[in-house]
Design an enzyme around this catalytic site. Structure first.
Site, PDB file in Angstrom:
ATOM      1  N   GLY A 101      29.582  74.004  11.929  1.00  0.00           N
ATOM      2  CA  GLY A 101      29.081  73.437  10.642  1.00  0.00           C
ATOM      3  C   GLY A 101      27.919  74.272   9.863  1.00  0.00           C
ATOM      4  N   GLN A 102      27.609  75.396  10.533  1.00  0.00           N
ATOM      5  CA  GLN A 102      26.422  76.147   9.969  1.00  0.00           C
ATOM      6  C   GLN A 102      26.685  76.761   8.775  1.00  0.00           C
ATOM      7  OE1 GLN A 102      25.318  79.086  12.567  1.00  0.00           O
ATOM      8  NE2 GLN A 102      23.276  79.560  11.489  1.00  0.00           N
TER       9      GLN A 102
ATOM     10  N   HIS B 159      18.261  77.611  12.374  1.00  0.00           N
ATOM     11  CA  HIS B 159      17.324  76.597  12.057  1.00  0.00           C
ATOM     12  C   HIS B 159      17.677  75.295  12.948  1.00  0.00           C
ATOM     13  CE1 HIS B 159      21.047  76.637   9.357  1.00  0.00           C
ATOM     14  NE2 HIS B 159      20.960  75.308   9.418  1.00  0.00           N
ATOM     15  N   LEU B 160      16.487  74.651  13.217  1.00  0.00           N
ATOM     16  CA  LEU B 160      16.713  73.380  14.027  1.00  0.00           C
ATOM     17  C   LEU B 160      16.509  72.223  12.772  1.00  0.00           C
ATOM     18  CD1 LEU B 160      16.565  72.442  16.999  1.00  0.00           C
ATOM     19  CD2 LEU B 160      14.265  71.623  16.639  1.00  0.00           C
ATOM     20  N   HIS B 161      17.581  71.517  12.660  1.00  0.00           N
ATOM     21  CA  HIS B 161      17.449  70.033  12.006  1.00  0.00           C
ATOM     22  C   HIS B 161      16.648  69.121  12.716  1.00  0.00           C
ATOM     23  CE1 HIS B 161      20.772  70.931   8.730  1.00  0.00           C
ATOM     24  NE2 HIS B 161      21.206  71.799   9.998  1.00  0.00           N
TER      25      HIS B 161
ATOM     26  N   ASN C 164      23.226  73.687  14.453  1.00  0.00           N
ATOM     27  CA  ASN C 164      24.698  74.008  13.977  1.00  0.00           C
ATOM     28  C   ASN C 164      24.897  75.507  14.215  1.00  0.00           C
ATOM     29  OD1 ASN C 164      25.463  71.393  13.423  1.00  0.00           O
ATOM     30  ND2 ASN C 164      24.706  71.825  11.391  1.00  0.00           N
TER      31      ASN C 164
ATOM     32  N   ASP D  41      14.770  69.263   4.041  1.00  0.00           N
ATOM     33  CA  ASP D  41      15.974  69.656   3.604  1.00  0.00           C
ATOM     34  C   ASP D  41      16.483  69.236   2.144  1.00  0.00           C
ATOM     35  OD1 ASP D  41      18.897  70.422   5.314  1.00  0.00           O
ATOM     36  OD2 ASP D  41      19.149  69.570   3.147  1.00  0.00           O
ATOM     37  N   ILE D  42      16.898  70.416   1.365  1.00  0.00           N
ATOM     38  CA  ILE D  42      17.153  69.613   0.006  1.00  0.00           C
ATOM     39  C   ILE D  42      18.268  68.787  -0.142  1.00  0.00           C
ATOM     40  CG2 ILE D  42      19.024  71.331  -0.564  1.00  0.00           C
ATOM     41  CD1 ILE D  42      17.414  72.328  -3.104  1.00  0.00           C
TER      42      ILE D  42
HETATM   43  P1  5GP Z   1      23.490  73.922   8.152  1.00  0.00           P
HETATM   44  O1  5GP Z   1      24.607  73.240   7.407  1.00  0.00           O
HETATM   45  O2  5GP Z   1      23.576  75.504   7.911  1.00  0.00           O
HETATM   46  O3  5GP Z   1      23.269  73.497   9.676  1.00  0.00           O
HETATM   47  O4  5GP Z   1      22.176  73.606   7.219  1.00  0.00           O
HETATM   48  C1  5GP Z   1      21.966  73.874   6.066  1.00  0.00           C
HETATM   49  C2  5GP Z   1      21.043  73.151   5.666  1.00  0.00           C
HETATM   50  O5  5GP Z   1      20.178  73.872   4.668  1.00  0.00           O
HETATM   51  C3  5GP Z   1      21.674  72.045   4.867  1.00  0.00           C
HETATM   52  O6  5GP Z   1      21.305  70.561   5.311  1.00  0.00           O
HETATM   53  C4  5GP Z   1      21.134  72.001   3.445  1.00  0.00           C
HETATM   54  O7  5GP Z   1      21.126  70.876   2.681  1.00  0.00           O
HETATM   55  C5  5GP Z   1      20.085  72.879   3.524  1.00  0.00           C
HETATM   56  N1  5GP Z   1      19.664  73.515   2.392  1.00  0.00           N
HETATM   57  C6  5GP Z   1      20.663  74.223   1.660  1.00  0.00           C
HETATM   58  N2  5GP Z   1      19.961  75.143   0.542  1.00  0.00           N
HETATM   59  C7  5GP Z   1      18.707  74.739   0.741  1.00  0.00           C
HETATM   60  C8  5GP Z   1      17.572  74.793  -0.326  1.00  0.00           C
HETATM   61  O8  5GP Z   1      17.791  75.670  -1.203  1.00  0.00           O
HETATM   62  N3  5GP Z   1      16.540  74.272   0.118  1.00  0.00           N
HETATM   63  C9  5GP Z   1      16.357  73.454   1.295  1.00  0.00           C
HETATM   64  N4  5GP Z   1      15.076  72.781   1.401  1.00  0.00           N
HETATM   65  N5  5GP Z   1      17.395  73.382   2.001  1.00  0.00           N
HETATM   66  C10 5GP Z   1      18.564  73.688   1.722  1.00  0.00           C
END
Ligand code: 5GP
Ligand code: ZN
Length: 112
Positions: free
Chosen positions: A91-92, A98-100, A85, A30-31
């Site tokens: 919170g998506q 995607h699975l964190h 999420n 994750d970034i």
């Molecule tokens: P969500 O909030 O949809 O469950 O998670 C999305 C995740 O994607 C967040 O944790 C966010 O930091 C990550 N993310 C968003 N943009 C990028 C990106 O450009 N590269 C990477 N590696 N992760 C990203």
């Protein structure tokens, strides 16, 4: 899906720090990591949310791959958290399922 961030990572258009890849899945860091290990595991095929998951084997692979990466990174015994999420209240923010995988610190409960 040409306008999907994670599809672009699958296609190599946007760089990703890849930790695992096979024919159906990609896992990358994750970034904005929320733990010492924070990996996102995605199907290569575009599926927008958990609501649209139509493949039980693929869903199982997401979970098994999380466990495999956690073990490889040394977190099997200390523990870790997996999160999916879904949509606004979940919170998506990226609409490609995607699975964190989070590990390396004690997690709180209930999650925020
Ligand atoms: P969500 O909030 O949809 O469950 O998670 C999305 C995740 O994607 C967040 O944790 C966010 O930091 C990550 N993310 C968003 N943009 C990028 C990106 O450009 N590269 C990477 N590696 N992760 C990203
Ligand atoms: Zn996508």
């Amino acid at each position: 899906m040409t306008d999907c961030l994670f599809c672009k990572m699958v296609d190599g258009v946007i760089p990703a720090d890849i930790v695992y890849e096979d024919e159906s899945l990609l896992a990358f860091r994750d970034i904005h990591p929320q733990a010492p290990l924070h990996v996102l595991i995605i199907p290569k095929r575009h599926i927008a949310t958990l609501n649209a998951l139509d493949d039980a084997v693929l869903g199982g692979k997401l979970l098994q791959t999380a466990a495999k990466i956690a073990a490889e990174q040394g977190y099997a015994d200390s523990g870790y958290r997996t999160v999916i999420n879904c949509n606004e209240d979940g919170g998506q923010t990226v609409h490609h399922i995607h699975l964190h995988l989070l590990a390396g610190r004690a997690m709180h409960w209930p999650p925020g």
